[in-house]
Design an enzyme around this catalytic site. Sequence first.
Site, short mmCIF file in Angstrom:
data_model
loop_
_atom_site.label_atom_id
_atom_site.label_comp_id
_atom_site.label_asym_id
_atom_site.label_seq_id
_atom_site.Cartn_x
_atom_site.Cartn_y
_atom_site.Cartn_z
N GLY A 1 0.36 8.69 7.94
CA GLY A 1 1.67 8.13 7.63
C GLY A 1 2.45 7.93 8.90
N CYS B 1 -4.90 12.59 10.14
CA CYS B 1 -3.78 12.23 11.01
C CYS B 1 -2.50 12.97 10.58
CB CYS B 1 -3.64 10.70 11.00
SG CYS B 1 -2.68 10.08 12.36
N TYR B 2 -1.54 12.29 9.97
CA TYR B 2 -0.33 12.98 9.50
C TYR B 2 -0.72 14.14 8.58
CZ TYR B 2 4.22 13.74 7.29
OH TYR B 2 5.39 14.29 6.83
N HIS C 1 -9.13 8.55 12.10
CA HIS C 1 -9.22 7.90 10.78
C HIS C 1 -10.68 7.57 10.45
CE1 HIS C 1 -4.90 7.16 10.04
NE2 HIS C 1 -4.83 7.23 11.36
N GLU D 1 -11.72 6.49 7.71
CA GLU D 1 -11.74 5.39 6.74
C GLU D 1 -11.77 4.02 7.41
OE1 GLU D 1 -9.29 7.32 7.53
OE2 GLU D 1 -7.30 6.43 7.31
N GLY E 1 -6.37 -21.32 -5.79
CA GLY E 1 -7.74 -21.75 -5.48
C GLY E 1 -8.42 -20.78 -4.55
N ASP F 1 -8.48 -14.52 -4.55
CA ASP F 1 -7.71 -13.52 -5.32
C ASP F 1 -7.16 -14.13 -6.61
OD1 ASP F 1 -8.18 -12.16 -3.00
OD2 ASP F 1 -6.16 -12.39 -2.21
N SER G 1 -8.08 -16.80 -8.07
CA SER G 1 -9.16 -17.30 -8.93
C SER G 1 -9.75 -16.16 -9.76
CB SER G 1 -10.27 -17.94 -8.11
OG SER G 1 -9.74 -19.01 -7.37
N LYS H 1 -10.00 -7.41 -0.41
CA LYS H 1 -10.62 -8.74 -0.55
C LYS H 1 -12.13 -8.66 -0.81
CE LYS H 1 -8.56 -12.12 0.95
NZ LYS H 1 -7.59 -12.95 0.25
#
Length: 516
Positions: free
Chosen positions: A61, A88-89, A175, A177, A230, A233, A235, A372
């Site tokens: 954070g 981290c935080y 991190h 991740e 189009g 996301d 779609s 995404k």
Amino acid sequence: MAKRYDTILVLDFGGQYCHLIGRRIREEGVFSEIVPHDIKLDEIEKLSKKFNIKGIILSGGPASVYDHNAPKMDHRLLTINIPILGLCYGLQLIAKSFQGKVKDAICKEYGITYVSIDKPIGILEGLKKREKVWMSHGDTVYELPQNFEIIAHSKNCPIAAFKHIKKPIFGLQWHPEVIHTKNGSKMLHNFIFKVCKCKANWKIEDIIKKMISEIKNSVGEDEAIIGLSGGIDSSVATALAARAIEDKLTAVFVDHGFMREGEPEEVKKTFEKFKLKFILANTQDRFMQKLKKITDPEEKRKIIGEEFIRVFEEKATSTNIKYLIQGTIYPDRIESGSSKNSNKIKSHHNVAGLPSNIKFKKILEPLRDLYKDEVRKIAKMLCLPKKIIERQPFPGPGLAVRIIGEVNEEKNRIIKLADLIVREEIEKEKLDKKLWQYFAVLTDTKATGVKGDARAYGYVVAIRVAESREAMTASFSKIPFSILEKISTRITNEIPEVTRVVYDITHKPPATIEWE
Ligand code: XMP
């Protein structure tokens, strides 16, 4: 939820990568739920009826643990026997909670760092002596709390990872991740399976069912309108909504004039074949008019966000249309600062760009927690056309945020041509599949040139080519100079108003992918 999945809870302290933690856990086939940082022990007990909670991760954070308003946690969580991992935080908060000391780091670390693994145990099991990790912190733990031991250190950070000597409590300053931490997924895998002893019993198909039933239950007997651009996301959101509420769905494609060359025609051709009510809203003049004299990117995004909503409201002529569905994904929300403790990076048009007075009863965002590439996986499972699945991401405000400063007809024409050249050259070399985005930016700088022995004074176009997995971090792509040369030659030859082409060599962070 009928099945009680093994679950890792992620406490959200406002870090940009908080949801990325959740997503990495899902990639391991384990369910994860993001919850507010101040969730109380009794709320966790209630959640346990739904989920088999096997571990808790405290996210990073932007705050400092000693800030007046620093986000806190219910300390009782540290006394129950559920494994805890602070990142981290999160690590700093654990240190402070157990009377360790945290301070402003003398050498702050942002980006790639190497750490020495002192004890390859627990979460660090099986790792090498030296590991490439990704850090982004201003504070550091400088006094270890009692009953903890150091398991890794770096040059600037003597306590880069620690563990409680008796309890399953771990902390990492870096991190895991983020993909730039080379063995980050191994570290999370260790935590999930070795420390928390989870079973991988969750799959992405479970999310599809959940999203469809959520839309169905929310809309009920009413109808909904969906903003369809189009892109992948919207779609996917359309395909899910169409399954959920069928002919009670109207899709509106807003052509605001800042789409890429040939795009409006392509979207129309693709979606007219779908079994849904499709409306094409030609609103080019209206958007151009609204953006006159606007130079501030945040103002631009808010104007565009509001105009989108006004068009949807106008097209929702049936009084039964009470809901607006959007294809908002997680990075749109986190960058717009929608988590309680996260900073606003930019107002994505469909989140922080939304006006406060909206005619619809509610906005539904079925993809709100996804990234995404997860949306791409769902698109494949829903059998959407390949063209849509493989389309490079494109911001809702379109080329308006790739023209730096005020937009006008001339600049819009120039950026469309430059963008087309970039796309053609990259696609000719078959690089498009490995790149996240490739596009041109029309800067607001002019530069001197010489064309046909005469002085020329024209626009500077920047080329941005980014590699990424989910847009939270990105690297500029080291595409061959020969391709950049072709792009530069074509742009300066084919667009007389441009005298100079430059290549953007900045990663995200510190830059963002788009320029505005
Ligand atoms: P940045 O520029 O913040 O972008 O690194 C991350 C990803 O999001 C896209 N983007 C947007 N998408 N509305 C959208 O729908 C927006 O306002 C917006 N701004 C950026 C961007 O293209 C990239 O893929």
